[in-house]
Design an enzyme around this catalytic site. Structure first.
Site, PDB file in Angstrom:
ATOM      1  N   ASP A   1       0.858  -1.187   0.000  1.00 42.81           N
ATOM      2  CA  ASP A   1       0.000   0.000   0.000  1.00 42.81           C
ATOM      3  C   ASP A   1       0.895   1.238   0.000  1.00 42.81           C
ATOM      4  O   ASP A   1       1.402   1.656   1.033  1.00 42.81           O
ATOM      5  CB  ASP A   1      -0.921  -0.001   1.221  1.00 42.81           C
ATOM      6  CG  ASP A   1      -1.940   1.136   1.171  1.00 42.81           C
ATOM      7  OD1 ASP A   1      -1.706   2.115   0.428  1.00 42.81           O
ATOM      8  OD2 ASP A   1      -2.963   1.040   1.867  1.00 42.81           O
TER       9      ASP A   1
ATOM     10  N   HIS B   1       0.480   7.868   4.102  1.00 47.42           N
ATOM     11  CA  HIS B   1       1.129   7.180   5.218  1.00 47.42           C
ATOM     12  C   HIS B   1       2.633   7.451   5.303  1.00 47.42           C
ATOM     13  O   HIS B   1       3.314   6.842   6.132  1.00 47.42           O
ATOM     14  CB  HIS B   1       0.877   5.677   5.098  1.00 47.42           C
ATOM     15  CG  HIS B   1      -0.572   5.338   4.950  1.00 47.42           C
ATOM     16  ND1 HIS B   1      -1.486   5.532   5.960  1.00 47.42           N
ATOM     17  CD2 HIS B   1      -1.274   4.839   3.906  1.00 47.42           C
ATOM     18  CE1 HIS B   1      -2.685   5.161   5.548  1.00 47.42           C
ATOM     19  NE2 HIS B   1      -2.588   4.739   4.305  1.00 47.42           N
TER      20      HIS B   1
ATOM     21  N   ILE C   1      -0.467   9.184   8.717  1.00 43.95           N
ATOM     22  CA  ILE C   1      -1.190   8.300   9.629  1.00 43.95           C
ATOM     23  C   ILE C   1      -0.853   6.842   9.336  1.00 43.95           C
ATOM     24  O   ILE C   1      -0.371   6.500   8.252  1.00 43.95           O
ATOM     25  CB  ILE C   1      -2.714   8.516   9.528  1.00 43.95           C
ATOM     26  CG1 ILE C   1      -3.227   8.144   8.126  1.00 43.95           C
ATOM     27  CG2 ILE C   1      -3.080   9.954   9.886  1.00 43.95           C
ATOM     28  CD1 ILE C   1      -4.745   8.197   7.972  1.00 43.95           C
TER      29      ILE C   1
ATOM     30  N   GLY D   1      -4.991   1.758   8.164  1.00 47.47           N
ATOM     31  CA  GLY D   1      -6.028   1.085   8.941  1.00 47.47           C
ATOM     32  C   GLY D   1      -5.811  -0.412   9.002  1.00 47.47           C
ATOM     33  O   GLY D   1      -6.030  -1.046  10.045  1.00 47.47           O
TER      34      GLY D   1
END
Length: 286
Positions: free
Chosen positions: A188, A193, A208, A211
């Site tokens: 990903d 991120h 961040i 998830g």
């Protein structure tokens, strides 16, 4: 109209071959924080190839799992702005233990389209099978802001009653400062991120955590704490993504055993302020 539910649901599934080996599994485990302490026998089963056990949430990245979502968003009947896309929830069903290396066929399709008026929800289903039969099924719930109002089915509620009483176990897991940088090597590559400037454009103070990284950290905590470290006992794992974690923060994971049932209700919150991160979360097991 951006969403043509009938067309999307009628679209032919897309299939392709995926492969993985022990290095992919080890990288995933490191990406969700395994290997601390590095010489702990319980951690070596996640990091040492001669003892390797595969945490079932590896299924979300096997064969660089992200392309399944991208493929779903390019299905007939779906025309959306990727800037409006949020990963709303994840359901993993494990049909049998995942081997440390393998070759399998992944089939992607849109399993459901729900109209929430101000938004739409797509359920993107990925079914994976090898020569011996089904391995796992992944359902990613994708929230499309501003794409509702097309007169479709609102869909079922995924909200669960909060567990009653004090949790049976509570553990904390520190998230490394470089956790997102390591996890993104699993496939990903979203700059949200990693790139501080991109993160600010998206409304965040800094990059961040993924998830699905939080998803993996939480499942590992449940397996290690309540399932005797036995990854093969996991049958399914569902969650709703309720908030964000920043690298360097701490996750507080609470677990409730359900009386008379083989399931664990889970909540994950930020250790700094108890802000929810994962909600409506259940691990079913043998």
């Amino acid at each position: 109209m951006p969403i043509d539910a009938a067309k999307a649901l009628a679209a032919e599934p897309r299939s392709g071959q995926i492969t993985w080996d022990h290095k992919d599994v080890q990288l995933y485990h490191l990406g969700i924080g395994a290997g601390r302490p590095a010489t702990d026998p319980d951690e070596l089963r996640y990091t040492l190839e001669s003892r390797l056990h595969v945490l079932p949430s590896f299924a979300t990245v096997a064969g660089n799992g992200a392309p399944g979502v991208i493929s779903g968003l390019s299905m007939p009947g779906i025309e959306v702005d990727l800037a409006r896309v949020l990963h709303g929830g994840q359901l993993l069903t494990v049909h049998r233990p995942i081997p440390a290396e393998g070759t399998a066929t992944a089939t992607n399709r849109i399993a459901a389209v729900y109209d929430k008026v101000k938004a739409a929800i797509l359920v993107l289903r990925t079914e994976v099978a090898d020569a011996d039969g089904p391995l796992w099924t992944n359902d990613a719930q994708i929230f499309l802001r501003g794409e509702g109002g097309f007169g479709g089915d609102r869909g079922p509620s995924t909200r669960l009653e909060p567990p009653a009483g004090e949790p049976d176990r509570t553990v904390e897991r520190a998230v490394r400062e470089d956790q997102a940088l390591l996890y993104r090597l699993c496939g990903d590559w979203n700059p949200l991120h990693a790139d501080p400037e991109f993160a600010k454009l998206a409304g965040f103070d800094r990059p961040i955590l993924h998830g699905l990284c939080t998803y993996g950290i939480t499942l590992k905590a449940v397996v290690d704490t309540l399932l005797d470290g036995d990854v093969t006992r996991v049958r399914s794992y569902v969650t709703r993504f309720a908030g964000v974690v920043y690298p360097g923060e701490t996750l507080r994971i609470r677990m409730w055993r359900t009386p008379g049932a083989i399931r664990v209700a889970v909540s994950a919150v930020r250790g700094t302020d108890d802000a929810p991160v994962l909600a409506d979360t259940v691990v079913e097991h043998s």
